[in-house]
Design a protein around this motif. Structure first.
Motif, short mmCIF file in Angstrom:
data_model
loop_
_atom_site.label_atom_id
_atom_site.label_comp_id
_atom_site.label_asym_id
_atom_site.label_seq_id
_atom_site.Cartn_x
_atom_site.Cartn_y
_atom_site.Cartn_z
N GLU A 188 11.34 1.99 2.11
CA GLU A 188 10.44 1.08 2.82
C GLU A 188 9.36 0.61 1.88
O GLU A 188 8.96 1.33 0.97
CB GLU A 188 9.76 1.79 3.99
N ARG A 206 3.18 0.92 14.00
CA ARG A 206 2.95 -0.51 14.21
C ARG A 206 3.16 -0.86 15.68
O ARG A 206 3.75 -0.09 16.44
CB ARG A 206 3.96 -1.32 13.37
N ARG A 265 1.74 8.96 5.61
CA ARG A 265 1.35 7.68 5.00
C ARG A 265 2.00 6.48 5.66
O ARG A 265 1.57 5.35 5.43
CB ARG A 265 1.69 7.70 3.50
N ARG A 266 3.05 6.69 6.44
CA ARG A 266 3.70 5.53 7.07
C ARG A 266 2.87 5.09 8.26
O ARG A 266 2.53 5.90 9.12
CB ARG A 266 5.12 5.89 7.52
N ALA A 267 2.56 3.81 8.32
CA ALA A 267 1.75 3.29 9.42
C ALA A 267 2.61 3.14 10.67
O ALA A 267 3.78 2.76 10.59
CB ALA A 267 1.17 1.94 9.03
N ARG A 283 12.24 7.25 12.76
CA ARG A 283 11.83 8.53 12.19
C ARG A 283 10.51 9.00 12.75
O ARG A 283 9.62 8.20 13.02
CB ARG A 283 11.74 8.42 10.67
N ALA A 328 -1.99 -0.42 11.45
CA ALA A 328 -1.95 -0.84 10.05
C ALA A 328 -2.57 0.25 9.19
O ALA A 328 -3.36 1.05 9.69
CB ALA A 328 -2.73 -2.14 9.86
N PRO A 329 -2.25 0.25 7.90
CA PRO A 329 -2.98 1.13 6.99
C PRO A 329 -4.43 0.62 6.92
O PRO A 329 -4.65 -0.57 6.73
CB PRO A 329 -2.28 0.93 5.65
N ARG A 334 10.53 3.25 13.20
CA ARG A 334 11.86 2.85 12.72
C ARG A 334 12.81 4.06 12.70
O ARG A 334 13.44 4.37 11.70
CB ARG A 334 11.78 2.17 11.36
N VAL A 359 0.82 -1.22 0.00
CA VAL A 359 0.00 0.00 0.00
C VAL A 359 0.85 1.27 0.00
O VAL A 359 0.32 2.35 -0.22
CB VAL A 359 -0.97 0.03 1.21
N TYR A 360 2.13 1.15 0.27
CA TYR A 360 2.95 2.37 0.35
C TYR A 360 4.40 2.03 0.04
O TYR A 360 4.96 1.06 0.55
CB TYR A 360 2.84 2.97 1.75
N GLU A 397 5.57 -1.10 2.35
CA GLU A 397 4.60 -1.33 3.42
C GLU A 397 3.34 -1.98 2.87
O GLU A 397 2.81 -1.56 1.83
CB GLU A 397 4.25 0.01 4.07
N SER A 398 2.86 -3.01 3.58
CA SER A 398 1.60 -3.66 3.23
C SER A 398 0.64 -3.50 4.40
O SER A 398 1.01 -2.96 5.44
CB SER A 398 1.84 -5.14 2.94
N THR A 399 -0.60 -3.99 4.24
CA THR A 399 -1.52 -3.89 5.37
C THR A 399 -0.97 -4.66 6.56
O THR A 399 -1.14 -4.24 7.69
CB THR A 399 -2.91 -4.46 5.01
N LYS A 400 -0.31 -5.78 6.27
CA LYS A 400 0.07 -6.68 7.36
C LYS A 400 1.44 -6.34 7.95
O LYS A 400 1.68 -6.56 9.12
CB LYS A 400 0.07 -8.13 6.83
N GLU A 449 12.06 -3.06 5.18
CA GLU A 449 13.00 -2.07 4.69
C GLU A 449 13.51 -2.50 3.32
O GLU A 449 13.56 -3.69 3.00
CB GLU A 449 14.16 -1.91 5.68
#
Lengths: 125, 387
Positions: A59, B310, B306-308, B365, B333-334, B363, A40-41, A61-64, A68
């Protein structure tokens, strides 16, 4: 399984692929996107950035989960796949084609594996 | 010890599922796209195998009294055929597990526990029930649990190819948090209107012997209504959007129900038939905790970037002071439905007000986040019939 491990690519243990050339093209492997789930990102280096083989440069990124992104090469970024940044699902649907990530003018390559070496690595893990 | 597996494992493999270990079980993580599975549950329906959930029966003339003593809820007040969300706590008020308890009949309760906690719940229940005329039973034969969740769930279960008229009506009339016996696909099941997705939906308790037949019948018949199999990845993003806690993340042995914002499940007011206050395990600690403001509070978090964020990421009030931690993210999560990253976090009470801006260290940032109300997502009223 050759769709998942194309012979014409080289690979890293961190699940990136490289097409050597001027510039080199870099993306993440079928195995990487399969483990992540829906991407997703994407955070990618900027054009002009100096990258170093083995260093974290972004990076994915997925939902789960999030992973890196390591640069497989040392050099200067010449182009970033804006289409994939806008629509990261391209990484899932076409990881070796439309889902490529960035291109680099390479001064040095890091440690790379051939398709069978990478396939062995993924099956051992 | 071998990893326990669902009676549906071969079905999942045939459907091409990615499998994952969860609570000691090998279960489907996703069949294809986890976002598509998530969206199917929000818009149509998803089919989940949740056979990893523990199924425990408490049976006997004093089963209700035994559960009043063993759990923080007031189970003797529960009508036959109704369900309640409750918890089992230690003497010190810490949560051993969160549970859904169904009263099947006057002297029989079905307790559904989280997979990984089921052994601990069984040990605690057996000890606590020992003084009552009641027994704690685990079925000799494996049970399965299949959930149909989403706005189309009721319509699917009512399809004449699945369910005869009488059972279809019973399912349609079933209120939220209630359970009834029914025949679905010519199989005897217990159908409960419960779930963990924030949508209307049902959970079907079925013997392992009939699980495959039921699963296949639901998928075959439901396909035209948009039913698709959905894995634990979608289940997790759905429950997060719905603001529902997950044991091991929002709840654990360092947490009481009050910190988790779930103090309503603790029934300090429960009484016996003579009107005398009922004792229960954890009562004294929880009574004391109720009147002291908790030092940390569970809040909803929305990312502005936009960064989730966690689980495990820390929250600070000031990016220049990254050592001054005021909170920790428990799940994040997104959000597929909302289009931005969401999270739950425990924060110091003084930083818990809606609208509080904080920095999440993701991480290394800094990411700007804001405390927002939960749930993040509420289903449209039109589809929440009978709730």
């Amino acid at each position: 399984m050759s769709d998942q491990f194309p012979e014409n690519l080289q690979y890293t243990a961190e699940h990136e692929w490289v097409v050597q050339g001027e510039p080199a093209v870099i993306g993440v492997t079928w195995t990487a996107q399969d483990a992540l789930g829906d991407v997703v990102y994407l955070e990618l280096p900027e054009v002009g950035a100096e990258v170093t083989a083995g260093a974290v440069i972004g990076e994915i990124e997925s939902t789960k989960s999030v992973s890196e992104l390591f640069s497989p090469v040392t050099g200067t970024v010449t182009e970033v796949n804006d289409a994939a940044v806008a629509d990261p699902s391209l990484v899932n649907s076409d990881p070796y084609g439309a889902g490529w990530l960035f291109k680099v003018d390479v001064t040095a390559y890091g440690e790379l594996l051939n398709a069978s070496g990478y396939q062995k690595l993924t099956q051992g893990s | 010890m071998t990893t326990p597996t669902s009676p549906l494992l071969a079905e999942h493999e045939a459907l091409g599922a990615s499998l994952t270990e969860f609570g000691g079980w090998l279960m489907p993580l996703r069949y294809g796209s986890d976002i598509a599975e998530h969206n199917a549950v929000r818009s149509r329906a998803g089919l989940f195998d949740i056979s990893h959930m523990g199924q425990i029966r408490v049976v006997g003339p004093q089963a209700a009294q035994a559960l009043d003593y063993a759990l923080v809820g007031w189970l003797s007040q529960l009508y036959d055929g109704k369900a309640r969300y409750t918890m089992i706590c230690q003497d010190d008020g810490a949560v051993i597990d969160d549970l859904v308890v169904y009263r099947l009949r006057q002297d029989e309760f079905l307790v559904v526990a989280n997979a990984g906690n089921t052994p601990a719940v069984l040990v605690a229940l057996r000890q606590r029930v020992a003084g009552f005329k009641a027994t704690v039973e685990v079925p000799d034969r494996q049970q399965a649990l299949i959930a149909v969740q989403g706005p189309a769930a009721q319509a699917i279960l009512q399809l004449p190819t699945l369910t005869e008229t009488e059972a279809a009506e019973a399912i349609a009339m079933l209120p939220y948090y209630a359970i009834t016996a029914a025949r679905v696909a010519s199989i005897d099941v217990l159908v409960a209107r419960t779930g963990y997705t924030g949508e209307d939906g049902f959970e079907l308790f079925v013997s392992a012997d009939h699980a495959v037949s039921l699963w296949r019948a639901l998928l075959d018949v439901g396909a035209t209504d948009g039913l698709i199999p959905a894995g634990l990845s979608a289940r997790d993003s759905l429950r997060l959007e719905a603001g529902m806690p997950l044991y091991g993340h929002e709840l654990d042995l360092t947490t009481t129900p009050y910190e988790a914002g779930l103090g309503r499940v603790v029934r300090l007011d429960k009484k016996d038939e003579q009107g005398e206050p009922l004792d229960f395990i954890g009562r004294d600690a929880l009574a004391a905790r109720r009147h002291s403001n908790p030092a940390r509070v569970l809040v909803g978090i929305k990312s502005l970037g936009r960064r989730a964020v966690r689980a495990g990421d820390v929250l600070v009030p000031d990016a220049a002071r990254p050592d001054r931690t005021v909170g920790t993210v428990t799940s994040g999560a997104p959000s597929p439905t909302l289009g931005y990253p969401i999270a739950m976090a425990y924060v110091s009470a003084e930083f818990s007000a809606i609208g509080t801006e904080l920095i999440a260290l993701v991480r290394g940032r800094a990411e700007q986040v804001e405390v927002v109300p939960m749930p993040f997502y509420r289903r449209p009223a039109a589809t929440s019939a009978l709730t």
